[in-house]
Design a protein around this motif. Structure first.
Motif, PDB file in Angstrom:
ATOM      1  N   HIS A  71       0.992  -1.479   0.370  1.00 58.40           N
ATOM      2  CA  HIS A  71      -0.303  -0.383  -0.249  1.00 58.40           C
ATOM      3  C   HIS A  71       1.080   1.401   0.311  1.00 58.40           C
ATOM      4  N   ALA A  72       1.667   1.538   0.978  1.00 57.57           N
ATOM      5  CA  ALA A  72       2.499   2.661   0.538  1.00 57.57           C
ATOM      6  C   ALA A  72       3.202   3.106   0.162  1.00 57.57           C
ATOM      7  N   VAL A  73       3.749   1.488  -1.316  1.00 56.75           N
ATOM      8  CA  VAL A  73       4.744   1.621  -1.999  1.00 56.75           C
ATOM      9  C   VAL A  73       3.970   2.496  -3.453  1.00 56.75           C
ATOM     10  N   VAL A  74       2.742   1.843  -3.081  1.00 53.75           N
ATOM     11  CA  VAL A  74       1.929   2.673  -4.208  1.00 53.75           C
ATOM     12  C   VAL A  74       1.833   4.519  -4.277  1.00 53.75           C
ATOM     13  N   ARG A 108      -9.289   6.685  -1.105  1.00 55.11           N
ATOM     14  CA  ARG A 108      -9.835   7.923  -0.166  1.00 55.11           C
ATOM     15  C   ARG A 108      -9.647   8.218   1.081  1.00 55.11           C
ATOM     16  N   LEU A 109      -8.870   7.206   2.187  1.00 51.04           N
ATOM     17  CA  LEU A 109      -8.965   7.409   3.457  1.00 51.04           C
ATOM     18  C   LEU A 109      -7.688   8.132   3.548  1.00 51.04           C
ATOM     19  N   VAL A 110      -7.055   8.740   2.861  1.00 54.17           N
ATOM     20  CA  VAL A 110      -5.535   9.203   2.700  1.00 54.17           C
ATOM     21  C   VAL A 110      -6.342  10.584   2.321  1.00 54.17           C
ATOM     22  N   ASP A 111      -7.039  10.585   1.270  1.00 53.83           N
ATOM     23  CA  ASP A 111      -7.721  12.156   0.641  1.00 53.83           C
ATOM     24  C   ASP A 111      -8.302  12.954   1.562  1.00 53.83           C
ATOM     25  N   ARG A 112      -8.781  12.744   2.867  1.00 52.36           N
ATOM     26  CA  ARG A 112      -9.738  12.815   3.325  1.00 52.36           C
ATOM     27  C   ARG A 112      -9.282  13.239   5.381  1.00 52.36           C
ATOM     28  N   ASN A 113      -8.097  12.345   5.334  1.00 55.48           N
ATOM     29  CA  ASN A 113      -7.569  12.001   6.642  1.00 55.48           C
ATOM     30  C   ASN A 113      -5.958  12.146   6.544  1.00 55.48           C
ATOM     31  N   ARG A 114      -5.639  13.159   7.922  1.00 53.06           N
ATOM     32  CA  ARG A 114      -3.931  13.036   6.936  1.00 53.06           C
ATOM     33  C   ARG A 114      -3.669  12.764   7.874  1.00 53.06           C
ATOM     34  N   VAL A 115      -3.663  12.166   9.231  1.00 55.31           N
ATOM     35  CA  VAL A 115      -3.248  11.064   9.708  1.00 55.31           C
ATOM     36  C   VAL A 115      -3.149   9.389   9.028  1.00 55.31           C
ATOM     37  N   ALA A 116      -4.153   9.354   7.831  1.00 56.99           N
ATOM     38  CA  ALA A 116      -3.189   8.231   7.088  1.00 56.99           C
ATOM     39  C   ALA A 116      -2.006   8.999   6.075  1.00 56.99           C
ATOM     40  N   ASP A 117      -2.002   9.619   5.430  1.00 54.29           N
ATOM     41  CA  ASP A 117      -1.571   9.933   5.070  1.00 54.29           C
ATOM     42  C   ASP A 117       0.148   9.767   5.507  1.00 54.29           C
ATOM     43  N   ASP A 118       0.671   9.946   6.711  1.00 55.04           N
ATOM     44  CA  ASP A 118       1.319   9.846   8.125  1.00 55.04           C
ATOM     45  C   ASP A 118       1.330   8.423   8.128  1.00 55.04           C
ATOM     46  N   ILE A 119       0.778   7.582   8.459  1.00 53.94           N
ATOM     47  CA  ILE A 119       0.638   6.094   8.289  1.00 53.94           C
ATOM     48  C   ILE A 119       1.643   5.410   7.335  1.00 53.94           C
ATOM     49  N   VAL A 120       0.816   6.419   5.851  1.00 58.82           N
ATOM     50  CA  VAL A 120       1.799   5.205   4.515  1.00 58.82           C
ATOM     51  C   VAL A 120       3.395   6.360   4.776  1.00 58.82           C
ATOM     52  N   GLU A 121       3.730   7.046   5.400  1.00 57.05           N
ATOM     53  CA  GLU A 121       5.143   7.194   5.733  1.00 57.05           C
ATOM     54  C   GLU A 121       5.364   7.080   6.895  1.00 57.05           C
ATOM     55  N   SER A 122       4.558   6.730   7.654  1.00 56.70           N
ATOM     56  CA  SER A 122       6.022   5.560   8.106  1.00 56.70           C
ATOM     57  C   SER A 122       5.932   4.268   8.137  1.00 56.70           C
ATOM     58  N   ILE A 123       5.111   3.709   7.518  1.00 53.73           N
ATOM     59  CA  ILE A 123       5.522   2.029   6.814  1.00 53.73           C
ATOM     60  C   ILE A 123       6.559   2.117   5.614  1.00 53.73           C
ATOM     61  N   GLY A 124       6.519   3.612   5.161  1.00 50.07           N
ATOM     62  CA  GLY A 124       7.407   3.248   4.306  1.00 50.07           C
ATOM     63  C   GLY A 124       9.158   4.062   5.125  1.00 50.07           C
ATOM     64  N   ASP A 146       5.488  -6.756  13.004  1.00 50.01           N
ATOM     65  CA  ASP A 146       4.477  -6.797  13.782  1.00 50.01           C
ATOM     66  C   ASP A 146       3.907  -4.728  13.497  1.00 50.01           C
ATOM     67  N   MET A 147       5.050  -4.124  13.660  1.00 50.03           N
ATOM     68  CA  MET A 147       4.432  -2.871  13.932  1.00 50.03           C
ATOM     69  C   MET A 147       3.748  -2.251  12.487  1.00 50.03           C
ATOM     70  N   ASN A 148       4.252  -3.288  11.038  1.00 47.68           N
ATOM     71  CA  ASN A 148       3.665  -2.427   9.670  1.00 47.68           C
ATOM     72  C   ASN A 148       2.002  -3.357  10.147  1.00 47.68           C
ATOM     73  N   GLN A 149       1.879  -4.434   9.886  1.00 46.35           N
ATOM     74  CA  GLN A 149       0.407  -4.739  10.808  1.00 46.35           C
ATOM     75  C   GLN A 149      -0.542  -3.738  11.496  1.00 46.35           C
ATOM     76  N   GLY A 150       0.249  -3.381  12.478  1.00 44.60           N
ATOM     77  CA  GLY A 150      -0.767  -2.712  13.460  1.00 44.60           C
ATOM     78  C   GLY A 150      -1.026  -1.241  12.415  1.00 44.60           C
ATOM     79  N   LEU A 151      -0.396  -0.864  11.839  1.00 40.46           N
ATOM     80  CA  LEU A 151      -0.457   0.312  11.062  1.00 40.46           C
ATOM     81  C   LEU A 151      -1.325   0.419   9.491  1.00 40.46           C
ATOM     82  N   LEU A 152      -0.681  -1.000   9.030  1.00 40.94           N
ATOM     83  CA  LEU A 152      -2.152  -1.464   8.031  1.00 40.94           C
ATOM     84  C   LEU A 152      -3.868  -1.759   8.609  1.00 40.94           C
TER      85      LEU A 152
END
Ligand code: PMV
Length: 293
Positions: A16-19, A180-196, A219-225
């Motif tokens: 997902h973050a790779v996208v 859709r989540l990334v578009d409407r929630n900036r926390v989701a954007d941070d999560i994508v970066e954290s996965i990276g 394990d941490m990546n699973q929590g973020l997914l």
């Protein structure tokens, strides 16, 4: 006649973050798709009803400048649409076999590039993560900054447990949901970066041969997914079964349903995942696309 095979793939970190261009860490799973291609002059094409196969054959023909009718057969023991890169394996093996059969074998880099183009044609959005890994084999890091095979000391001997809940989910829809989540929630954007960031740490650890350190990152990546909404009750049950048995685990691929990958591949971890799975197996790290005949 030309026969080629390519492996399934699993994400240790970073789907997902790779996208969004973040790096992902993958390995080629020792289950394969095998594709046989035979020229049939004077007859019509005969191939499975798969958009991936049709696109890959079309691209091999264009590359070879030859549209001789072909008979194509696909055999695969990779669960379909379950996060193990089945379509990438079929695309890479078809390109490899068809280009050889048409007398213009593609170089590995070319197979990776064309297999990604096939996925883009068929699915719309797709990162090159699965197709690159199915082609190159071993461990890989794929992202906007770099795309290469990883040299993991002792990594060839590492084993992972893969558990499949028996289900599948369309990758496109899962990717769409995250977008859709990334578009409407900036926390989701941070999560994508954290996965990276987790993938970057994972690459560092893997390159020093510390595959055990990957477990905590998984394990941490699973929590973020999970926070991105792509896990499910059946995936979580397999993840927690692995953890309760002393292992580490996460879903692999698009999520929604499908497979988890767990580490280490101890007997306890395997049997715990087996109890919650439709099917579970120990995966070794496999070779990329190759000639079978
Ligand atoms: O479930 P799969 O094997 O189709 O993998 C999807 C991985 C994603 O990161 C969600 C999408 C992609 O194109 O990389």
């Amino acid at each position: 006649m030309a026969r080629s095979s390519a492996p399934g793939t699993a994400f240790l970190l970073g789907e997902h973050a790779v996208v969004y261009g973040e790096p992902a860490l993958l390995f080629a799973v020792g289950r394969r798709a095998t594709v046989t291609v035979e020229t049939k002059s004077g007859e019509e094409d005969k191939m499975p009803d798969s958009a991936y196969v049709r696109e890959a054959v079309g691209r091999a023909r264009e590359h070879a400048g030859d549209d001789t009718p072909l008979r194509v057969e696909v055999e695969s023991d990779i669960p379909i649409g379950a996060g193990l890169g089945s379509s990438a394996a079929v695309s890479a093996a078809t390109l490899h076999a068809a280009s050889r059969e048409l007398g213009a074998p593609m170089e590995r880099e070319k197979v990776a590039e064309e297999a990604h183009a096939v996925e883009l044609d068929v699915q719309g959005a797709a990162s090159p993560a699965d197709t690159y890994t199915a082609t190159m084999g071993g461990y890989t890091v794929v992202g906007d900054e770099e795309k290469r095979r990883l040299d993991v000391p002792g990594g060839a001997d590492a084993r992972f447990v893969v558990g499949w809940d028996g289900g599948s989910a369309p990758t496109g829809e899962m990717v769409e949901g995250v977008s859709r989540l990334v578009d409407r929630n900036r926390v989701a954007d941070d999560i994508v970066e954290s996965i990276g960031d987790l993938s970057r740490m994972g690459v560092e650890r893997a390159e020093t041969g510390d595959t055990d350190a990957l477990g905590a990152l998984m394990d941490m990546n699973q929590g973020l997914l999970d926070a991105l909404g792509v896990s499910s009750s059946s995936l979580s049950r397999m993840v927690w079964a692995a953890r309760d048995a002393g292992g580490h685990a996460k879903l692999t691929g698009a999520g929604g349903a499908g497979c988890v990958v767990a580490h280490p591949a101890a007997d306890d971890v395997l049997s715990a995942v087996e109890d919650e799975a439709e099917e579970a197996f120990v995966a070794r790290v496999a070779e990329g696309v190759r000639t079978e005949e």
